[in-house]
Write a protein that holds these residues in place. Structure first.
Motif, short mmCIF file in Angstrom:
data_model
loop_
_atom_site.label_atom_id
_atom_site.label_comp_id
_atom_site.label_asym_id
_atom_site.label_seq_id
_atom_site.Cartn_x
_atom_site.Cartn_y
_atom_site.Cartn_z
N ARG A 57 66.66 3.92 37.11
CA ARG A 57 67.58 3.81 35.97
C ARG A 57 68.34 5.11 35.74
NH1 ARG A 57 64.36 0.42 31.31
NH2 ARG A 57 64.26 -1.53 32.47
N ASN A 61 72.39 5.37 36.01
CA ASN A 61 73.18 5.82 34.88
C ASN A 61 74.10 6.96 35.27
OD1 ASN A 61 72.13 3.92 33.16
ND2 ASN A 61 70.59 5.28 32.29
N GLN A 64 77.00 5.33 37.25
CA GLN A 64 77.86 4.49 36.43
C GLN A 64 78.73 5.33 35.51
OE1 GLN A 64 75.25 1.77 34.47
NE2 GLN A 64 75.09 0.41 36.23
N GLY A 65 78.21 6.45 35.03
CA GLY A 65 78.99 7.30 34.15
C GLY A 65 80.19 7.89 34.86
#
Length: 130
Positions: A57, A61, A64-65
């Motif tokens: 995760r 993250n 994706q950011g």
């Protein structure tokens, strides 16, 4: 003299641990095996939870950011918005294709600007300074 300093506090802790383990083996060996099995199972569970779920995760993250905004739900868009979005994407593709120059097959790198500096070669170096 020993290379590792011996801390009396650590000697007491290790001694008590060995004494407790020996007492547990003599009085309740089945309980000790159960305790070791449960401890190992918990440690393995925490390890897999950490490596498979939490780290995955965190890494997702991070990616994706930096990827930018997410696309919106296409079912909620009207056909007119879809057409406008497709037209804009086509225009941006055409612009990027026009802007990109043809790649040069083989670029030659520039020579480096390094020079040799003459110094005192026979001087003994003080190794304590390094």
């Amino acid at each position: 003299m020993s290379r590792f300093p011996v801390n009396p506090f650590m000697i007491v802790i290790v001694g008590l641990a060995v004494l407790g383990l020996g007492f547990q083996i003599l009085t309740n060996p089945l309980g000790l095996l159960t305790y070791l099995f449960v401890g190992t199972a918990v440690a393995v569970g925490v390890y897999f939870l950490f490596t498979r779920v939490i780290l995955k995760r965190i890494s997702m993250n991070q990616f994706q950011g930096s990827a930018g905004p997410r696309p919106t739900n296409s079912k909620a868009d009207s056909p007119q918005k879809k057409y406008q979005r497709a037209a804009k994407q086509q225009q941006s593709k055409n612009k990027t294709q026009k802007k990109r120059p043809a790649k040069v097959a083989s670029k030659r790198r520039k020579d480096h600007n390094l020079t040799v500096i003459e110094g005192k070669k026979n001087r003994k170096k003080n190794r304590a300074l390094f």
